[in-house]
Motif scaffolding. Structure first.
Motif, PDB file in Angstrom:
ATOM      1  N   GLY A 157      21.301  43.390   0.922  1.00  0.00           N
ATOM      2  CA  GLY A 157      22.320  42.898  -0.001  1.00  0.00           C
ATOM      3  C   GLY A 157      23.638  43.588   0.265  1.00  0.00           C
ATOM      4  O   GLY A 157      23.665  44.758   0.665  1.00  0.00           O
ATOM      5  N   ARG A 158      24.737  42.856   0.064  1.00  0.00           N
ATOM      6  CA  ARG A 158      26.077  43.380   0.300  1.00  0.00           C
ATOM      7  C   ARG A 158      26.867  43.315  -0.992  1.00  0.00           C
ATOM      8  O   ARG A 158      26.757  42.346  -1.759  1.00  0.00           O
ATOM      9  CB  ARG A 158      26.772  42.563   1.393  1.00  0.00           C
ATOM     10  CG  ARG A 158      28.155  43.041   1.784  1.00  0.00           C
ATOM     11  CD  ARG A 158      28.610  42.309   3.048  1.00  0.00           C
ATOM     12  NE  ARG A 158      28.645  40.873   2.827  1.00  0.00           N
ATOM     13  CZ  ARG A 158      29.749  40.197   2.507  1.00  0.00           C
ATOM     14  NH1 ARG A 158      30.901  40.824   2.359  1.00  0.00           N
ATOM     15  NH2 ARG A 158      29.705  38.893   2.332  1.00  0.00           N
ATOM     16  N   ILE A 159      27.677  44.333  -1.253  1.00  0.00           N
ATOM     17  CA  ILE A 159      28.421  44.440  -2.506  1.00  0.00           C
ATOM     18  C   ILE A 159      29.762  43.710  -2.401  1.00  0.00           C
ATOM     19  O   ILE A 159      30.567  43.983  -1.498  1.00  0.00           O
ATOM     20  CB  ILE A 159      28.654  45.920  -2.891  1.00  0.00           C
ATOM     21  CG1 ILE A 159      27.320  46.660  -2.966  1.00  0.00           C
ATOM     22  CG2 ILE A 159      29.418  46.017  -4.209  1.00  0.00           C
ATOM     23  CD1 ILE A 159      26.334  46.079  -3.933  1.00  0.00           C
ATOM     24  N   LEU A 160      30.000  42.803  -3.341  1.00  0.00           N
ATOM     25  CA  LEU A 160      31.284  42.119  -3.452  1.00  0.00           C
ATOM     26  C   LEU A 160      32.070  42.703  -4.627  1.00  0.00           C
ATOM     27  O   LEU A 160      31.500  43.261  -5.553  1.00  0.00           O
ATOM     28  CB  LEU A 160      31.062  40.622  -3.684  1.00  0.00           C
ATOM     29  CG  LEU A 160      30.330  39.832  -2.601  1.00  0.00           C
ATOM     30  CD1 LEU A 160      30.308  38.363  -2.959  1.00  0.00           C
ATOM     31  CD2 LEU A 160      30.964  40.049  -1.240  1.00  0.00           C
ATOM     32  N   PRO A 161      33.408  42.581  -4.579  1.00  0.00           N
ATOM     33  CA  PRO A 161      34.217  43.113  -5.688  1.00  0.00           C
ATOM     34  C   PRO A 161      33.872  42.464  -7.013  1.00  0.00           C
ATOM     35  O   PRO A 161      33.407  41.310  -7.060  1.00  0.00           O
ATOM     36  CB  PRO A 161      35.654  42.791  -5.264  1.00  0.00           C
ATOM     37  CG  PRO A 161      35.595  42.579  -3.796  1.00  0.00           C
ATOM     38  CD  PRO A 161      34.237  42.011  -3.505  1.00  0.00           C
ATOM     39  N   ALA A 162      34.115  43.171  -8.092  1.00  0.00           N
ATOM     40  CA  ALA A 162      33.858  42.638  -9.434  1.00  0.00           C
ATOM     41  C   ALA A 162      34.772  41.450  -9.725  1.00  0.00           C
ATOM     42  O   ALA A 162      35.890  41.350  -9.199  1.00  0.00           O
ATOM     43  CB  ALA A 162      34.085  43.740 -10.471  1.00  0.00           C
ATOM     44  N   ASP A 195      32.730  48.557  -2.461  1.00  0.00           N
ATOM     45  CA  ASP A 195      32.773  47.141  -2.119  1.00  0.00           C
ATOM     46  C   ASP A 195      32.680  46.976  -0.606  1.00  0.00           C
ATOM     47  O   ASP A 195      33.301  47.720   0.163  1.00  0.00           O
ATOM     48  CB  ASP A 195      34.072  46.512  -2.622  1.00  0.00           C
ATOM     49  CG  ASP A 195      34.140  46.453  -4.136  1.00  0.00           C
ATOM     50  OD1 ASP A 195      33.100  46.652  -4.795  1.00  0.00           O
ATOM     51  OD2 ASP A 195      35.252  46.225  -4.667  1.00  0.00           O
ATOM     52  N   GLY A 196      31.882  46.003  -0.175  1.00  0.00           N
ATOM     53  CA  GLY A 196      31.673  45.761   1.247  1.00  0.00           C
ATOM     54  C   GLY A 196      30.475  46.479   1.826  1.00  0.00           C
ATOM     55  O   GLY A 196      30.035  46.149   2.935  1.00  0.00           O
ATOM     56  N   ASP A 197      29.921  47.461   1.119  1.00  0.00           N
ATOM     57  CA  ASP A 197      28.737  48.169   1.612  1.00  0.00           C
ATOM     58  C   ASP A 197      27.546  47.220   1.676  1.00  0.00           C
ATOM     59  O   ASP A 197      27.353  46.371   0.795  1.00  0.00           O
ATOM     60  CB  ASP A 197      28.381  49.344   0.696  1.00  0.00           C
ATOM     61  CG  ASP A 197      29.294  50.554   0.900  1.00  0.00           C
ATOM     62  OD1 ASP A 197      30.053  50.567   1.889  1.00  0.00           O
ATOM     63  OD2 ASP A 197      29.231  51.482   0.071  1.00  0.00           O
ATOM     64  N   GLU A 198      26.741  47.396   2.710  1.00  0.00           N
ATOM     65  CA  GLU A 198      25.497  46.639   2.829  1.00  0.00           C
ATOM     66  C   GLU A 198      24.321  47.602   2.867  1.00  0.00           C
ATOM     67  O   GLU A 198      24.331  48.584   3.615  1.00  0.00           O
ATOM     68  CB  GLU A 198      25.486  45.773   4.090  1.00  0.00           C
ATOM     69  CG  GLU A 198      24.220  44.924   4.186  1.00  0.00           C
ATOM     70  CD  GLU A 198      24.187  44.025   5.412  1.00  0.00           C
ATOM     71  OE1 GLU A 198      23.967  42.811   5.249  1.00  0.00           O
ATOM     72  OE2 GLU A 198      24.376  44.550   6.525  1.00  0.00           O
ATOM     73  N   VAL A 199      23.308  47.297   2.062  1.00  0.00           N
ATOM     74  CA  VAL A 199      22.100  48.111   1.999  1.00  0.00           C
ATOM     75  C   VAL A 199      20.929  47.275   2.510  1.00  0.00           C
ATOM     76  O   VAL A 199      20.755  46.124   2.105  1.00  0.00           O
ATOM     77  CB  VAL A 199      21.817  48.578   0.557  1.00  0.00           C
ATOM     78  CG1 VAL A 199      20.507  49.368   0.495  1.00  0.00           C
ATOM     79  CG2 VAL A 199      22.975  49.420   0.037  1.00  0.00           C
ATOM     80  N   VAL A 200      20.147  47.864   3.414  1.00  0.00           N
ATOM     81  CA  VAL A 200      18.963  47.202   3.960  1.00  0.00           C
ATOM     82  C   VAL A 200      17.771  48.139   3.784  1.00  0.00           C
ATOM     83  O   VAL A 200      17.813  49.289   4.235  1.00  0.00           O
ATOM     84  CB  VAL A 200      19.133  46.856   5.451  1.00  0.00           C
ATOM     85  CG1 VAL A 200      17.865  46.191   5.986  1.00  0.00           C
ATOM     86  CG2 VAL A 200      20.339  45.948   5.666  1.00  0.00           C
ATOM     87  N   LEU A 244       8.953  53.553   3.653  1.00  0.00           N
ATOM     88  CA  LEU A 244      10.188  52.784   3.554  1.00  0.00           C
ATOM     89  C   LEU A 244      11.304  53.453   4.347  1.00  0.00           C
ATOM     90  O   LEU A 244      11.261  54.651   4.640  1.00  0.00           O
ATOM     91  CB  LEU A 244      10.615  52.643   2.088  1.00  0.00           C
ATOM     92  CG  LEU A 244       9.764  51.739   1.200  1.00  0.00           C
ATOM     93  CD1 LEU A 244       8.509  52.442   0.719  1.00  0.00           C
ATOM     94  CD2 LEU A 244      10.563  51.221   0.009  1.00  0.00           C
ATOM     95  N   GLU A 245      12.313  52.644   4.658  1.00  0.00           N
ATOM     96  CA  GLU A 245      13.522  53.151   5.291  1.00  0.00           C
ATOM     97  C   GLU A 245      14.722  52.473   4.637  1.00  0.00           C
ATOM     98  O   GLU A 245      14.733  51.247   4.489  1.00  0.00           O
ATOM     99  CB  GLU A 245      13.505  52.864   6.792  1.00  0.00           C
ATOM    100  CG  GLU A 245      14.691  53.438   7.552  1.00  0.00           C
ATOM    101  CD  GLU A 245      14.555  53.245   9.057  1.00  0.00           C
ATOM    102  OE1 GLU A 245      14.010  54.151   9.720  1.00  0.00           O
ATOM    103  OE2 GLU A 245      14.984  52.186   9.553  1.00  0.00           O
ATOM    104  N   VAL A 246      15.690  53.270   4.237  1.00  0.00           N
ATOM    105  CA  VAL A 246      16.888  52.762   3.573  1.00  0.00           C
ATOM    106  C   VAL A 246      18.075  52.966   4.498  1.00  0.00           C
ATOM    107  O   VAL A 246      18.337  54.088   4.948  1.00  0.00           O
ATOM    108  CB  VAL A 246      17.137  53.478   2.230  1.00  0.00           C
ATOM    109  CG1 VAL A 246      18.376  52.910   1.543  1.00  0.00           C
ATOM    110  CG2 VAL A 246      15.910  53.361   1.322  1.00  0.00           C
TER     111      VAL A 246
END
Length: 413
Positions: free
Chosen positions: A403-408, A378-383, A297-299
């Motif tokens: 997936g990308r993080i949106l504010p709560a 917030d705003g980070d994207e993980v692939v 895997l690669e993160v």
């Protein structure tokens, strides 16, 4: 210069992760035809499976009719093998090129969907390195592994309704937390994390009360996919005693759009690590073909590689996980998904979660752009992407889950 595979009449680079050796299944639509339908990836194209099967193998048309993989999953191993063999023949015999060409869609034009209806979701804790790292953080001075860890695959029953397809934004969860001063508050998670995992998709159901033994793993499991089991560590830490993960996990679990059939992973099978304690008979795989898998895997976090975990080091295999999941007679349903838990290796750059990469926040992770992270902002994207070795030097690709993080959302009053 990359050579072109002679096994297919399509112009496919020999090292393409979606070559003739992979042929993963997914569900897609297009702008001109948005209805979800079953497809098979080959290079940068998707074979629209239903119309091809209607023309070339009409007896199998009901199994691939869509709008999801559900019917094909339920059709069982003989149908899985038949469909894969036919698609392989069609793509390797140039005599089929004119009939298949109208059903090949550029992948860039496709909108991918959640590929199957998730019936149940179970997440395991199968990496000894991951479990050891967390034990050292949370129980310093004690044995990092709990007494049961090497005797059974530990897991929890998750929430199927919040399993989402790759590319779905993840809203930062809120929940109860206990601060260092003991104050209990409600608010957005400040320790939002990832978990790089491999997931396994059940096709053939089992009868209630009848355990599934190790040797029947491939009779029930259709294939594997990538999973990111997002985790709110601060919410989890406060709630998990005595019953385990709940709101810290149930807000979202992302899966990749492509399911790699087990048949494609045959060349990647490897023995699991040596076991250091005797196993009870239903988990003892010493006399059965191994189901360890050489999957790499690669993160990536905001485009930067932060980890390269390897599944081959997992203490518990997917066959053992399935055997334990059903050992009490719990039945399988078509569409059940179970995941490995965080995949972590012995080296720091093989840790599959931020809580390990930043050692609980004490050692911030420095990214190549000069920024640092302990947990997600917030705003980070993980692939997360992955591949496995195939026969004759082929590459078996899994695609990616992102997936990308949106504010709560605003907290309830």
């Amino acid at each position: 210069m990359t050579t072109v595979s002679a096994a297919t009449w399509l112009d496919v680079p020999a090292d393409h992760p979606f070559g003739i050796a992979t042929l993963p299944y997914g569900v897609f639509g297009t702008a001109s035809d948005p209805d979800p339908r079953v497809g098979v990836a080959i290079s940068d194209l998707i074979l629209d499976l239903a119309p091809a099967v209607r023309v070339l193998a009409p007896e199998l048309a009901p199994a691939v009719a869509g709008p999801s993989l559900d019917t094909l999953l339920a059709a069982g191993p003989r149908a899985w093998s038949r469909v894969r063999a036919l698609v392989t023949t069609w793509l390797t015999d140039a005599g089929y090129s004119d009939r298949l060409a109208p059903h090949l869609v550029p992948a860039r034009d496709a909108v991918m969907h959640l590929p199957f209806t998730v019936a149940d979701y179970v997440d395991f804790y199968a990496s000894e390195q991951h479990a050891t790292n967390l034990g050292r953080m949370f129980r310093p001075g004690q044995d990092p592994l709990t007494p049961n860890w090497k005797h059974l695959p530990i897991g929890y029953h998750g929430r199927a309704g919040t399993v989402v397809g790759s590319g779905t934004d993840v809203v930062r969860p809120s929940g109860q937390r206990r601060g260092a001063d003991g104050e209990i508050t409600f608010g957005p998670s400040a320790r939002l994390d990832i978990e790089a995992e491999l997931g396994f998709v059940v096709g053939t159901p089992s009868r209630l009360g009848a355990p599934v033994d190790l040797a029947r793993f491939d009779e029930h499991v259709f294939g594997a996919c990538l999973v990111n089991d997002w985790s709110a560590r601060d919410i989890q830490a406060w709630e998990y005693v005595p019953l385990g993960p709940f709101l810290g996990k149930s807000f979202a679990t992302s899966v990749s759009p492509w399911i790699v059939p087990l048949a494609a992973l045959e060349p990647a099978r490897v023995p699991p690590p040596a076991r250091t304690v005797p196993l009870l008979p239903y988990l003892d795989d010493a006399a059965t073909p191994p189901w360890g898998l050489d999957v790499r895997l690669e993160v990536r976090l905001n485009g930067h590689v932060v980890s390269r975990p390897r599944f081959e080091g997992m203490y518990w295999t997917p066959a053992q996980m399935l055997a334990h999941l059903t050992a009490n007679g719990a039945s399988l349903r078509t569409g059940d998904l179970y995941a490995s838990g965080t995949i972590s290796g012995e080296r720091p750059d093989q840790r599959g979660s931020l809580i390990e990469l930043s050692w609980g926040g004490a050692e911030p992770l420095r990214l190549p752009d000069g920024t640092t992270r302990t947990f997600l902002e917030d705003g980070d994207e993980v692939v997360i992407s992955a591949s496995a070795p195939g026969a004759d030097g082929a590459v078996i690709g899994f695609g990616e889950v992102r997936g990308r993080i949106l504010p709560a959302h605003q907290a309830p009053r």
